[in-house]
Design a protein around this motif. Structure first.
Motif, PDB file in Angstrom:
ATOM      1  N   THR A   1      58.597 106.881 -85.547  1.00  0.00           N
ATOM      2  CA  THR A   1      57.529 106.603 -84.486  1.00  0.00           C
ATOM      3  C   THR A   1      56.536 107.638 -84.452  1.00  0.00           C
ATOM      4  OG1 THR A   1      58.604 107.881 -82.922  1.00  0.00           O
ATOM      5  CG2 THR A   1      59.641 105.707 -82.933  1.00  0.00           C
ATOM      6  N   ALA A   2      55.544 107.110 -83.663  1.00  0.00           N
ATOM      7  CA  ALA A   2      54.344 107.955 -83.487  1.00  0.00           C
ATOM      8  C   ALA A   2      54.709 109.154 -82.796  1.00  0.00           C
ATOM      9  CB  ALA A   2      53.218 107.219 -82.772  1.00  0.00           C
ATOM     10  N   ALA A   3      55.802 109.103 -81.856  1.00  0.00           N
ATOM     11  CA  ALA A   3      56.101 110.249 -80.930  1.00  0.00           C
ATOM     12  C   ALA A   3      56.722 111.215 -81.950  1.00  0.00           C
ATOM     13  CB  ALA A   3      57.045 109.651 -80.114  1.00  0.00           C
ATOM     14  N   GLY A   4      57.586 110.760 -82.961  1.00  0.00           N
ATOM     15  CA  GLY A   4      58.418 111.665 -83.747  1.00  0.00           C
ATOM     16  C   GLY A   4      57.189 112.339 -84.693  1.00  0.00           C
ATOM     17  N   ASN A   5      56.238 111.495 -85.175  1.00  0.00           N
ATOM     18  CA  ASN A   5      55.192 112.170 -86.142  1.00  0.00           C
ATOM     19  C   ASN A   5      54.297 113.031 -85.369  1.00  0.00           C
ATOM     20  OD1 ASN A   5      56.423 110.698 -88.478  1.00  0.00           O
ATOM     21  ND2 ASN A   5      55.001 109.122 -87.917  1.00  0.00           N
ATOM     22  N   ALA A   6      54.004 112.814 -83.995  1.00  0.00           N
ATOM     23  CA  ALA A   6      53.384 113.697 -83.375  1.00  0.00           C
ATOM     24  C   ALA A   6      53.884 115.098 -83.245  1.00  0.00           C
ATOM     25  CB  ALA A   6      52.876 113.161 -81.940  1.00  0.00           C
TER      26      ALA A   6
ATOM     27  N   VAL B   1      49.138 111.394 -88.470  1.00  0.00           N
ATOM     28  CA  VAL B   1      48.595 110.145 -88.031  1.00  0.00           C
ATOM     29  C   VAL B   1      48.649 109.324 -89.529  1.00  0.00           C
ATOM     30  CG1 VAL B   1      46.269 109.151 -87.638  1.00  0.00           C
ATOM     31  CG2 VAL B   1      46.977 111.238 -86.610  1.00  0.00           C
ATOM     32  N   LEU B   2      48.299 109.683 -90.552  1.00  0.00           N
ATOM     33  CA  LEU B   2      48.542 108.842 -91.853  1.00  0.00           C
ATOM     34  C   LEU B   2      50.041 108.217 -92.043  1.00  0.00           C
ATOM     35  CD1 LEU B   2      45.737 109.921 -94.160  1.00  0.00           C
ATOM     36  CD2 LEU B   2      45.636 107.874 -92.700  1.00  0.00           C
ATOM     37  N   GLN B   3      51.020 109.178 -91.715  1.00  0.00           N
ATOM     38  CA  GLN B   3      52.419 108.851 -91.763  1.00  0.00           C
ATOM     39  C   GLN B   3      52.677 107.904 -90.802  1.00  0.00           C
ATOM     40  OE1 GLN B   3      54.540 110.092 -94.266  1.00  0.00           O
ATOM     41  NE2 GLN B   3      55.874 108.427 -93.322  1.00  0.00           N
ATOM     42  N   THR B   4      52.100 107.822 -89.590  1.00  0.00           N
ATOM     43  CA  THR B   4      52.392 106.713 -88.686  1.00  0.00           C
ATOM     44  C   THR B   4      51.842 105.373 -89.231  1.00  0.00           C
ATOM     45  OG1 THR B   4      52.191 108.456 -87.016  1.00  0.00           O
ATOM     46  CG2 THR B   4      51.997 106.207 -86.196  1.00  0.00           C
ATOM     47  N   LEU B   5      50.726 105.372 -89.594  1.00  0.00           N
ATOM     48  CA  LEU B   5      50.018 104.239 -90.171  1.00  0.00           C
ATOM     49  C   LEU B   5      51.058 103.880 -91.475  1.00  0.00           C
ATOM     50  CD1 LEU B   5      48.000 102.026 -90.624  1.00  0.00           C
ATOM     51  CD2 LEU B   5      46.691 103.717 -92.222  1.00  0.00           C
ATOM     52  N   ASP B   6      51.481 104.614 -92.205  1.00  0.00           N
ATOM     53  CA  ASP B   6      52.527 104.204 -93.356  1.00  0.00           C
ATOM     54  C   ASP B   6      53.708 103.661 -92.719  1.00  0.00           C
ATOM     55  OD1 ASP B   6      50.798 104.875 -95.265  1.00  0.00           O
ATOM     56  OD2 ASP B   6      51.690 106.691 -95.660  1.00  0.00           O
ATOM     57  N   ASP B   7      54.111 104.308 -91.450  1.00  0.00           N
ATOM     58  CA  ASP B   7      55.451 103.828 -90.834  1.00  0.00           C
ATOM     59  C   ASP B   7      55.428 102.420 -90.378  1.00  0.00           C
ATOM     60  OD1 ASP B   7      56.802 106.145 -91.759  1.00  0.00           O
ATOM     61  OD2 ASP B   7      56.411 107.135 -89.934  1.00  0.00           O
ATOM     62  N   TYR B   8      53.953 102.344 -89.579  1.00  0.00           N
ATOM     63  CA  TYR B   8      53.787 101.038 -89.015  1.00  0.00           C
ATOM     64  C   TYR B   8      53.868 100.027 -90.110  1.00  0.00           C
ATOM     65  CZ  TYR B   8      51.099  97.536 -86.499  1.00  0.00           C
ATOM     66  OH  TYR B   8      50.689  96.264 -86.106  1.00  0.00           O
TER      67      TYR B   8
END
Length: 163
Positions: A34-39, A60-67
């Protein structure tokens, strides 16, 4: 090792694609990251002395990849779940604005409602160009998606391209 599979012609493959069912989306797997975990990871990087570039890449880019991975696996409804939990503040306003901008951008692009936390006017910064060399800043001023531009983040059209 010698290939022992079946070699099919392009025509046979095309014909099969019209008959065989498409892939079934695996919505039962759920959201893995999640974005929360990546933040949180971003906040830890910053606490360890890493700069905003590391936070951009590994948060941020990791969140994009996860999404993107979740979107492929389960469609936009499931992928929106990457942004359900509000990310805690990272200690860097630029990163906090970027997580909100990413949620807003992807919601607009893929047709789901952005989470309330992403619309918080406090999640803004002033003229941040993450990983954009000075020579491309005029491009970023022109090309930055609305959700990022409104939050003070300027990207080139290539900034969000991922492999």
């Amino acid at each position: 090792m010698v290939f022992r599979g079946e070699v099919r012609s392009v025509g046979e493959l095309l014909a099969a694609s019209l008959v065989e069912p498409g892939p079934v989306l695996a919505t039962d797997v759920g959201v893995r990251h999640t974005a929360a975990g990546n933040a949180k990871a971003c906040r830890n990087l910053l606490a360890e002395g890493e700069g905003l570039d590391a936070c951009w890449r590994f948060g941020v880019l990791q969140t994009l990849d996860d999404y993107t991975s979740t979107l492929r696996r389960g469609g936009p409804g499931l992928a929106a779940g990457v942004f359900v939990d509000e990310p805690e503040l990272t200690g860097a306003g630029e990163a906090d604005a970027a997580f909100a901008a990413l949620a807003d951008h992807l919601a607009e692009r893929d047709g789901w409602s952005p989470p309330v936390w992403a619309l918080d006017p406090a999640r803004r910064t002033t003229a941040w160009y993450p990983s954009v060399p000075a020579i491309f800043r005029a491009d970023a001023d022109r090309e930055s998606p609305r959700a990022f531009r409104q939050r003070g983040i300027f990207l080139t059209a290539r900034s969000l391209f991922r492999a």
